[in-house]
Design a protein around this motif. Structure first.
Motif, PDB file in Angstrom:
ATOM      1  N   ASP A  66     -20.122 -32.487  48.350  1.00 52.48           N
ATOM      2  CA  ASP A  66     -19.527 -32.097  49.626  1.00 52.48           C
ATOM      3  C   ASP A  66     -18.157 -32.887  49.892  1.00 52.48           C
ATOM      4  O   ASP A  66     -18.172 -34.008  49.798  1.00 52.48           O
ATOM      5  CB  ASP A  66     -20.402 -32.226  50.937  1.00 52.48           C
ATOM      6  N   HIS A  67     -16.875 -32.308  50.146  1.00 50.64           N
ATOM      7  CA  HIS A  67     -15.843 -32.695  50.375  1.00 50.64           C
ATOM      8  C   HIS A  67     -15.328 -33.787  49.435  1.00 50.64           C
ATOM      9  O   HIS A  67     -14.845 -34.688  49.402  1.00 50.64           O
ATOM     10  CB  HIS A  67     -15.782 -33.445  51.693  1.00 50.64           C
ATOM     11  N   GLU A  68     -15.729 -33.013  48.108  1.00 51.28           N
ATOM     12  CA  GLU A  68     -15.379 -33.736  46.711  1.00 51.28           C
ATOM     13  C   GLU A  68     -14.338 -32.769  45.915  1.00 51.28           C
ATOM     14  O   GLU A  68     -14.265 -31.590  46.097  1.00 51.28           O
ATOM     15  CB  GLU A  68     -16.467 -33.967  45.871  1.00 51.28           C
ATOM     16  N   TYR A  69     -13.593 -33.424  45.077  1.00 51.58           N
ATOM     17  CA  TYR A  69     -12.737 -32.486  44.131  1.00 51.58           C
ATOM     18  C   TYR A  69     -13.641 -32.482  43.023  1.00 51.58           C
ATOM     19  O   TYR A  69     -13.758 -33.386  42.285  1.00 51.58           O
ATOM     20  CB  TYR A  69     -11.418 -33.196  43.808  1.00 51.58           C
ATOM     21  N   ILE A  70     -14.399 -31.401  42.634  1.00 51.13           N
ATOM     22  CA  ILE A  70     -15.366 -31.304  41.891  1.00 51.13           C
ATOM     23  C   ILE A  70     -15.215 -31.692  40.362  1.00 51.13           C
ATOM     24  O   ILE A  70     -15.720 -32.433  39.653  1.00 51.13           O
ATOM     25  CB  ILE A  70     -15.961 -29.813  41.849  1.00 51.13           C
ATOM     26  N   ASN A  71     -13.856 -31.158  40.033  1.00 55.05           N
ATOM     27  CA  ASN A  71     -13.407 -31.439  38.634  1.00 55.05           C
ATOM     28  C   ASN A  71     -13.436 -33.199  38.466  1.00 55.05           C
ATOM     29  O   ASN A  71     -13.502 -33.585  37.327  1.00 55.05           O
ATOM     30  CB  ASN A  71     -11.887 -31.014  38.452  1.00 55.05           C
ATOM     31  N   GLU A  72     -13.341 -34.148  39.432  1.00 57.47           N
ATOM     32  CA  GLU A  72     -13.424 -35.442  39.172  1.00 57.47           C
ATOM     33  C   GLU A  72     -14.638 -36.013  39.085  1.00 57.47           C
ATOM     34  O   GLU A  72     -14.941 -37.212  38.765  1.00 57.47           O
ATOM     35  CB  GLU A  72     -12.654 -35.905  40.308  1.00 57.47           C
ATOM     36  N   LEU A  73     -15.684 -35.194  39.370  1.00 59.01           N
ATOM     37  CA  LEU A  73     -17.255 -35.850  39.224  1.00 59.01           C
ATOM     38  C   LEU A  73     -17.323 -35.780  37.998  1.00 59.01           C
ATOM     39  O   LEU A  73     -17.126 -34.982  36.992  1.00 59.01           O
ATOM     40  CB  LEU A  73     -18.298 -34.651  39.887  1.00 59.01           C
ATOM     41  N   GLU A  74     -18.338 -36.742  37.462  1.00 62.49           N
ATOM     42  CA  GLU A  74     -18.472 -37.195  35.994  1.00 62.49           C
ATOM     43  C   GLU A  74     -19.033 -36.011  35.238  1.00 62.49           C
ATOM     44  O   GLU A  74     -18.360 -35.667  34.124  1.00 62.49           O
ATOM     45  CB  GLU A  74     -19.567 -38.287  35.830  1.00 62.49           C
ATOM     46  N   TYR A  75     -19.909 -34.913  35.764  1.00 60.94           N
ATOM     47  CA  TYR A  75     -20.243 -34.055  34.937  1.00 60.94           C
ATOM     48  C   TYR A  75     -19.244 -32.955  34.743  1.00 60.94           C
ATOM     49  O   TYR A  75     -19.241 -32.229  33.642  1.00 60.94           O
ATOM     50  CB  TYR A  75     -21.541 -33.460  35.687  1.00 60.94           C
ATOM     51  N   PHE A  76     -18.405 -32.848  35.630  1.00 60.32           N
ATOM     52  CA  PHE A  76     -17.488 -31.842  35.459  1.00 60.32           C
ATOM     53  C   PHE A  76     -16.202 -32.298  35.037  1.00 60.32           C
ATOM     54  O   PHE A  76     -15.348 -31.472  34.819  1.00 60.32           O
ATOM     55  CB  PHE A  76     -17.173 -30.942  36.865  1.00 60.32           C
ATOM     56  N   LYS A  77     -16.102 -33.313  34.455  1.00 67.33           N
ATOM     57  CA  LYS A  77     -14.901 -33.844  33.809  1.00 67.33           C
ATOM     58  C   LYS A  77     -14.965 -33.170  32.252  1.00 67.33           C
ATOM     59  O   LYS A  77     -13.841 -32.831  31.628  1.00 67.33           O
ATOM     60  CB  LYS A  77     -14.846 -35.266  33.508  1.00 67.33           C
ATOM     61  N   THR A  78     -15.913 -32.506  31.732  1.00 70.67           N
ATOM     62  CA  THR A  78     -15.996 -31.916  30.622  1.00 70.67           C
ATOM     63  C   THR A  78     -16.756 -30.440  30.758  1.00 70.67           C
ATOM     64  O   THR A  78     -16.652 -29.881  29.713  1.00 70.67           O
ATOM     65  CB  THR A  78     -16.949 -32.764  29.651  1.00 70.67           C
TER      66      THR A  78
END
Length: 120
Positions: A66-78
């Protein structure tokens, strides 16, 4: 087979890497999530799972997104943060608590567009 379902939601932003179109740019959604558990048997109270506990585990995951830039979450970096991959992410997180009882996760990015992940 018994099945139970709960709904939740989160708001966040993402962009689809290497997408040829507007979704490659940063944009947001008010995502809706449906999560399903299944079981051939019921517990001593006659439940697949207590809705209160099921909601608690799903809401922990929603709070991560919630209220995150998903691309910056560890899992979604790759992993490209498509609706399909977000559904799998939520499924896998629920499976930590529920194992094979997790049946499917559906992620709605709009009222008319959804992606579903299941192990089948």
């Amino acid at each position: 087979m018994y099945k139970v379902r709960i709904k939740s939601h989160f708001s966040s932003a993402h962009n689809l890497r290497e997408y040829q179109g507007a979704c490659e740019r940063l944009h947001g959604h008010n995502w809706k999530v449906e999560a399903y558990l299944k079981s051939k048997t019921l517990d001593k109270l006659g439940m697949v799972e207590d809705f209160k506990m099921f909601k608690k585990h799903l809401n922990v995951i929603m709070d991560e997104l919630d209220h995150e830039y998903i691309n910056e979450l560890e899992y979604f970096k790759t992993v490209n943060p498509t609706s399909e991959n977000i559904a799998k992410y939520i499924f896998d997180k629920l499976a930590i608590h529920y194992g094979e009882k997790v049946d499917k996760v559906i992620v709605w990015e709009t009222d008319t567009s959804a992606a579903e992940y299941t192990k089948d």
